[in-house]
Write an enzyme that holds these catalytic residues in place. Structure first.
Site, mmCIF file in Angstrom:
data_model
loop_
_atom_site.group_PDB
_atom_site.id
_atom_site.type_symbol
_atom_site.label_atom_id
_atom_site.label_comp_id
_atom_site.label_asym_id
_atom_site.label_seq_id
_atom_site.Cartn_x
_atom_site.Cartn_y
_atom_site.Cartn_z
ATOM 1 N N ASN A 171 0.853 -1.200 0.000
ATOM 2 C CA ASN A 171 0.000 0.000 0.000
ATOM 3 C C ASN A 171 0.883 1.243 0.000
ATOM 4 O O ASN A 171 1.853 1.312 0.770
ATOM 5 C CB ASN A 171 -0.868 0.020 1.263
ATOM 6 N N GLU A 172 0.563 2.191 -0.811
ATOM 7 C CA GLU A 172 1.282 3.475 -0.846
ATOM 8 C C GLU A 172 2.787 3.251 -0.685
ATOM 9 O O GLU A 172 3.438 3.847 0.180
ATOM 10 C CB GLU A 172 0.729 4.451 0.213
ATOM 11 N N GLU A 294 -8.718 4.165 -2.140
ATOM 12 C CA GLU A 294 -8.837 5.159 -1.065
ATOM 13 C C GLU A 294 -9.320 6.455 -1.691
ATOM 14 O O GLU A 294 -8.631 7.026 -2.548
ATOM 15 C CB GLU A 294 -7.495 5.368 -0.340
#
Ligand code: AHR
Length: 492
Positions: A171-172, A294
């Protein structure tokens, strides 16, 4: 000004997963919002609160992403299995520095998905986890034969493997997930995903970490280097009215903040268009999905609350952000196959707020409820002509809208009037259906105040109402949309 609905022209299918959610170990999302434990006086089933599950079933949540977010790249899944009293206690360094007791782990998450009736979307750890750890998690979840992880799962009370489709590899990773350069992450992605195996009939949909907002270089490099190894790639974009240092309050904001928030939320359209163009270059057949896992508003936290808990109120402004963003996703449904609003409960643009045993459904919740009729429906060709909403020397469209036809043949049109001062008349020329024999019904969400919101004391201050400010003349549908409203019409 006349708009046109070509009801016989299908532009794509609105994947129900666009209505997905995201729940992280952050603040009071998982703990208190979802998990209260089996001994809690709050009514629960196997530790998961019943009121929240009922509310999420009502809006037909199709898919739920977990355990993060930034938390995902610090999460070691073996800490969250086995007898709860033996599970490791750790610090949630990203979010508030509080103790994470790991009482909500893999089994509890899969139980939550079963209770809601949604698909799990699990995000693995690349930033601080190993290839082996990720590989073993997939084995633990989905392998039905004889193996160390299948045996461990059985020891923990679950004999049958679960079915897991969606699996995120980091993630990210451009930020909290390791501060990597795209070239480096692309190589890691290729390596890690190799060991995310398909066991038995289970087929994993491999999801690569995509860009932050308008980082088009990240998208280009990932697509160039790793497209053939992925089924989807993600995009994160938050609507922040001010700056990251001074985002602005969730309620009690000015008219200009209203306008700026909606203007910034509309940027999602440009982002998806430009990222899709890059994807088209490497994937012209559109095999790979874009997952906006998101999105939502991000304001200053409520005064007096832990800054790391990201707890914010949710008002009519958030309802407009939700309505216009979902309309954007519909429009791009051929590429956007999933989206996950951040986050389900008590964090950022939540659909539910809780305080102890109390619960309040937010205006965003009501939009998800009104719009659920679009899930898995055919997107119809709607060319919307509306005026512009001009204020503070800037202009944005006054109305956004999309239309779809469901499996029963019912047509739904969702319309957002962004203008906070005036009603907007939308005249739709109905083609490809006989308007003369149509029965039209409607629901709208609006209020007098820009920041109308629900509280635990007044949980129904803002809620959808029946709507009948429309007429048909045989070929046209004329709708009078109240100012600052989200409206859904049903045409049968
Ligand atoms: O949703 C809150 C945080 O925002 C997530 O943990 C992270 O992925 C993003 O920066």
């Amino acid at each position: 000004m006349s708009s046109v609905l070509n009801a016989d022209t299908i532009k794509g299918k609105i994947n129900k997963n666009i209505y997905g959610h995201f729940s992280e170990h952050l603040g009071r999302c998982i703990y208190e919002g979802i998990w209260v434990g089996e001994d809690s006086p709050i009514p629960n089933t196997n530790g998961i609160r019943n009121d929240v599950v009922d509310a999420l079933k009502q809006i037909r949540v199709p898919v739920l992403r977990w355990p993060g977010g930034c938390f995902a790249d610090e999460y070691h899944w073996k800490d969250g299995i086995g007898p709860r009293e033996n599970r490791k206690r750790m610090i949630n360094t990203h979010w508030g520095g509080v103790v994470e007791n790991n009482h909500f782990g893999t089994h509890e998450f899969m139980e939550l998905c079963a209770q809601i009736g949604c698909e799990p979307y699990i995000n693995g750890n690349v930033g601080s986890g190993t290839v082996q750890e990720m590989s073993e998690w997939v084995e633990y979840l989905t392998f039905g034969g004889v193996s160390p992880m299948a045996e461990l799962r059985e020891e923990n009370g679950r004999e049958q493997p679960w079915s897991v489709t969606y699996f995120g590899v980091g993630n990210e990773n451009w930020g909290c997930g390791g501060n990597m350069r795209p070239e480096y992450y692309a190589d890691l992605y290729r390596q890690y995903q190799t060991y995310v195996r398909n066991y038995g009939d289970n087929r994993i949909h491999r999801i690569a970490c995509g860009p932050n907002s308008d980082d088009y270089n990240w998208m280009d490099v990932l697509m160039r280097e790793a497209a053939r190894y992925m089924d989807s790639i993600t995009l994160h974009y938050y609507t922040v009215p001010g700056t990251w240092g001074n985002k602005g309050p969730a309620t009690g904001f000015s008219r200009e903040e209203w306008f700026t928030t909606l203007e910034k939320a509309l940027f999602m359209d440009e982002l998806i268009t430009k990222h899709s163009t890059i994807m088209d270059k490497y994937d012209p057949d559109q095999r790979i999905g874009l997952i906006v896992d998101e999105w939502g508003t991000w304001y200053d936290v409520e005064p007096g609350t832990n800054p790391g808990f990201l707890y914010q109120q949710n008002s009519l402004r958030d309802a407009l952000v939700a309505g216009l963003t979902l309309n954007i996703f519909h429009k791009h449904c051929n590429r956007v196959r999933m989206a996950n609003i951040a986050q389900t409960i008590n964090v950022l643009q939540a659909v539910i707020l809780t305080e102890g045993e109390k619960i309040a459904l937010t205006p965003t919740y009501h939009v998800f409820d009104m719009y659920k009729v679009h899930q898995d429906a055919e997107l119809l060709d709607l060319n919307l002509e509306s005026g512009t909403y001009s204020a503070f020397g800037r202009s944005i469209p006054e109305v956004t809208g999309t239309a779809s036809r469901d499996a029963e043949g019912k047509i739904h049109i969702s319309l957002c009037n962004l203008n906070d001062e005036s009603a907007s008349t939308v005249t739709i020329d109905l083609r490809g259906i006989s308007a003369a024999s149509l029965t039209v019904t409607g629901t709208t969400l609006t209020s007098e105040e820009l920041d109308a919101h629900n509280t635990f004391e007044q949980p129904d201050r803002i809620a959808p109402k029946p709507f009948d400010a429309f007429k048909t003349d045989g070929t046209h549908l004329v709708v009078e949309l109240p100012s600052k409203s989200v409206t859904v019409l049903e045409l049968v």
